[in-house]
Write a protein that holds these residues in place. Structure first.
Motif, PDB file in Angstrom:
ATOM      1  N   THR A 129      41.073  41.078  49.658  1.00 34.49           N
ATOM      2  CA  THR A 129      41.758  39.710  50.075  1.00 34.49           C
ATOM      3  C   THR A 129      41.699  38.787  48.794  1.00 34.49           C
ATOM      4  OG1 THR A 129      39.701  38.725  50.788  1.00 34.49           O
ATOM      5  CG2 THR A 129      41.018  39.984  52.698  1.00 34.49           C
ATOM      6  N   THR A 130      41.205  39.171  47.738  1.00 33.28           N
ATOM      7  CA  THR A 130      41.286  38.287  46.536  1.00 33.28           C
ATOM      8  C   THR A 130      41.883  38.910  45.457  1.00 33.28           C
ATOM      9  OG1 THR A 130      39.108  37.363  47.144  1.00 33.28           O
ATOM     10  CG2 THR A 130      39.983  36.845  45.138  1.00 33.28           C
ATOM     11  N   PRO A 131      43.350  39.055  45.184  1.00 34.24           N
ATOM     12  CA  PRO A 131      44.114  39.642  44.139  1.00 34.24           C
ATOM     13  C   PRO A 131      43.486  39.388  42.861  1.00 34.24           C
ATOM     14  CG  PRO A 131      45.500  38.699  45.675  1.00 34.24           C
ATOM     15  CD  PRO A 131      44.075  38.106  46.128  1.00 34.24           C
ATOM     16  N   TRP A 132      42.963  38.253  42.456  1.00 40.85           N
ATOM     17  CA  TRP A 132      42.581  38.264  41.017  1.00 40.85           C
ATOM     18  C   TRP A 132      41.181  38.786  40.783  1.00 40.85           C
ATOM     19  CZ3 TRP A 132      37.850  36.199  39.637  1.00 40.85           C
ATOM     20  CH2 TRP A 132      37.320  35.331  40.702  1.00 40.85           C
ATOM     21  N   LEU A 133      40.505  38.920  41.721  1.00 42.72           N
ATOM     22  CA  LEU A 133      39.509  39.702  41.396  1.00 42.72           C
ATOM     23  C   LEU A 133      39.313  41.299  41.443  1.00 42.72           C
ATOM     24  CD1 LEU A 133      36.028  39.421  41.566  1.00 42.72           C
ATOM     25  CD2 LEU A 133      36.238  39.493  44.086  1.00 42.72           C
ATOM     26  N   PHE A 134      40.342  41.884  42.118  1.00 40.86           N
ATOM     27  CA  PHE A 134      40.489  43.296  42.145  1.00 40.86           C
ATOM     28  C   PHE A 134      41.172  43.541  40.693  1.00 40.86           C
ATOM     29  CE2 PHE A 134      43.404  46.939  42.343  1.00 40.86           C
ATOM     30  CZ  PHE A 134      42.502  47.926  42.718  1.00 40.86           C
ATOM     31  N   GLN A 135      42.185  42.224  40.378  1.00 41.26           N
ATOM     32  CA  GLN A 135      42.780  42.543  38.718  1.00 41.26           C
ATOM     33  C   GLN A 135      41.855  42.589  37.539  1.00 41.26           C
ATOM     34  OE1 GLN A 135      45.722  39.396  37.789  1.00 41.26           O
ATOM     35  NE2 GLN A 135      46.958  40.940  37.026  1.00 41.26           N
ATOM     36  N   LEU A 136      40.886  41.487  37.805  1.00 41.35           N
ATOM     37  CA  LEU A 136      39.756  41.541  36.891  1.00 41.35           C
ATOM     38  C   LEU A 136      39.288  42.927  36.888  1.00 41.35           C
ATOM     39  CD1 LEU A 136      38.145  39.884  35.023  1.00 41.35           C
ATOM     40  CD2 LEU A 136      36.743  39.166  36.886  1.00 41.35           C
ATOM     41  N   PHE A 137      38.532  43.521  38.167  1.00 47.70           N
ATOM     42  CA  PHE A 137      38.004  44.630  38.057  1.00 47.70           C
ATOM     43  C   PHE A 137      38.670  45.825  37.545  1.00 47.70           C
ATOM     44  CE2 PHE A 137      36.491  48.551  40.355  1.00 47.70           C
ATOM     45  CZ  PHE A 137      35.388  48.328  40.498  1.00 47.70           C
ATOM     46  N   SER A 138      40.234  45.826  37.732  1.00 42.91           N
ATOM     47  CA  SER A 138      40.988  46.740  36.997  1.00 42.91           C
ATOM     48  C   SER A 138      40.777  46.618  35.603  1.00 42.91           C
ATOM     49  CB  SER A 138      42.273  46.676  37.507  1.00 42.91           C
ATOM     50  OG  SER A 138      42.504  46.811  39.037  1.00 42.91           O
ATOM     51  N   TYR A 139      41.068  45.363  34.975  1.00 44.40           N
ATOM     52  CA  TYR A 139      40.922  45.086  33.444  1.00 44.40           C
ATOM     53  C   TYR A 139      39.504  45.508  32.808  1.00 44.40           C
ATOM     54  CZ  TYR A 139      45.058  42.200  33.938  1.00 44.40           C
ATOM     55  OH  TYR A 139      46.512  41.692  34.050  1.00 44.40           O
ATOM     56  N   LEU A 140      38.612  45.445  33.809  1.00 40.47           N
ATOM     57  CA  LEU A 140      36.986  45.775  33.380  1.00 40.47           C
ATOM     58  C   LEU A 140      37.228  47.536  33.062  1.00 40.47           C
ATOM     59  CD1 LEU A 140      34.938  43.732  35.174  1.00 40.47           C
ATOM     60  CD2 LEU A 140      35.159  43.638  32.671  1.00 40.47           C
ATOM     61  N   ALA A 141      37.981  48.043  34.195  1.00 43.32           N
ATOM     62  CA  ALA A 141      37.961  49.657  34.102  1.00 43.32           C
ATOM     63  C   ALA A 141      38.784  49.947  32.823  1.00 43.32           C
ATOM     64  CB  ALA A 141      38.601  50.159  35.422  1.00 43.32           C
TER      65      ALA A 141
END
Length: 214
Positions: A69-81
């Motif tokens: 439910t928090t798009p920016w958090l998932f996006q941050l997670f994707s960038y880390l990966a």
């Protein structure tokens, strides 16, 4: 109890297709199998299997819902990966031709296996899976759609342990096949070029993560 068996069979079937599809886990196991040998690939596979427990843990704690439910958090997670995949890819691109000191197969195998420690192989496997957004999406879908909200956490833990074991077993079997003498001999004739190709694959996967997240 019958409902849990239906859930389990559904989870096992979906997981089979998910784990068999090419991705960062497959790329890393393939690279380690050819570059470092069976032991390193097996340990990497165990790390990948245990990485599943990372996803199970945050799903059980409700953090998975927060990520969903928090798009920016998932996006941050994707960038880390993506950053981690680029790090692995650049390391592979720096591969150089090997000049083995001996001609014996056993001695060459020792030289190859010594190129990476057990601890590093394990952590690469753990982090590759633990930071894999593909796995994150899989578990978000799993806990939101397939697994009922009424399913007890104790049963969900059993599901998670099965998924970790099945994932580790799959990649261990893959490692065993890929590190066989015929397969490794075929690929390692131009081993450093193979490493560089796998580096490009990992960087390509990282770019795909970034582009899909924009």
């Amino acid at each position: 109890m019958q409902n849990y068996w239906v859930e389990f069979v559904t989870i096992a079937t979906v997981h089979l297709f998910a784990v068999a599809s090419p991705g960062p886990d497959f790329a890393v196991v393939l690279k380690h199998s050819v570059s470092f040998g069976r032991r390193a690939a097996m340990i990497t596979s165990i790390g990948i299997g245990l990485g599943i427990l990372v996803h199970v843990t945050y799903s059980l704690l409700g953090i998975g819902l927060l990520i969903k439910t928090t798009p920016w958090l998932f996006q941050l997670f994707s960038y880390l990966a993506a950053g981690y995949l680029v790090y692995l890819g650049l390391g592979a691109l720096r591969s150089r031709p090997q000049h083995a000191g001996g001609t014996g197969g056993v001695e060459s195998e020792v030289v190859i296996n010594d190129a990476i420690s057990d601890r590093r192989a394990f952590w690469i496997g753990l982090l590759t899976n633990g930071l894999n957004p593909k796995a994150t999406l899989f578990f978000l879908t799993l806990f939101a759609v397939v697994i009922s909200a009424q399913t007890p956490n104790s049963v969900k833990v059993i599901y998670g342990l099965y998924l970790a074991f099945a994932t580790g077993l799959w990649f261990c079997a893959l490692s065993y096949f890929l590190s066989s003498q015929k397969v490794r001999g075929f690929i390692r004739e131009q081993g450093f070029w193979f490493d560089r190709i796998m580096g490009l694959v990992l960087i390509g996967l990282a770019l795909k993560l970034v582009i899909s997240g924009i």
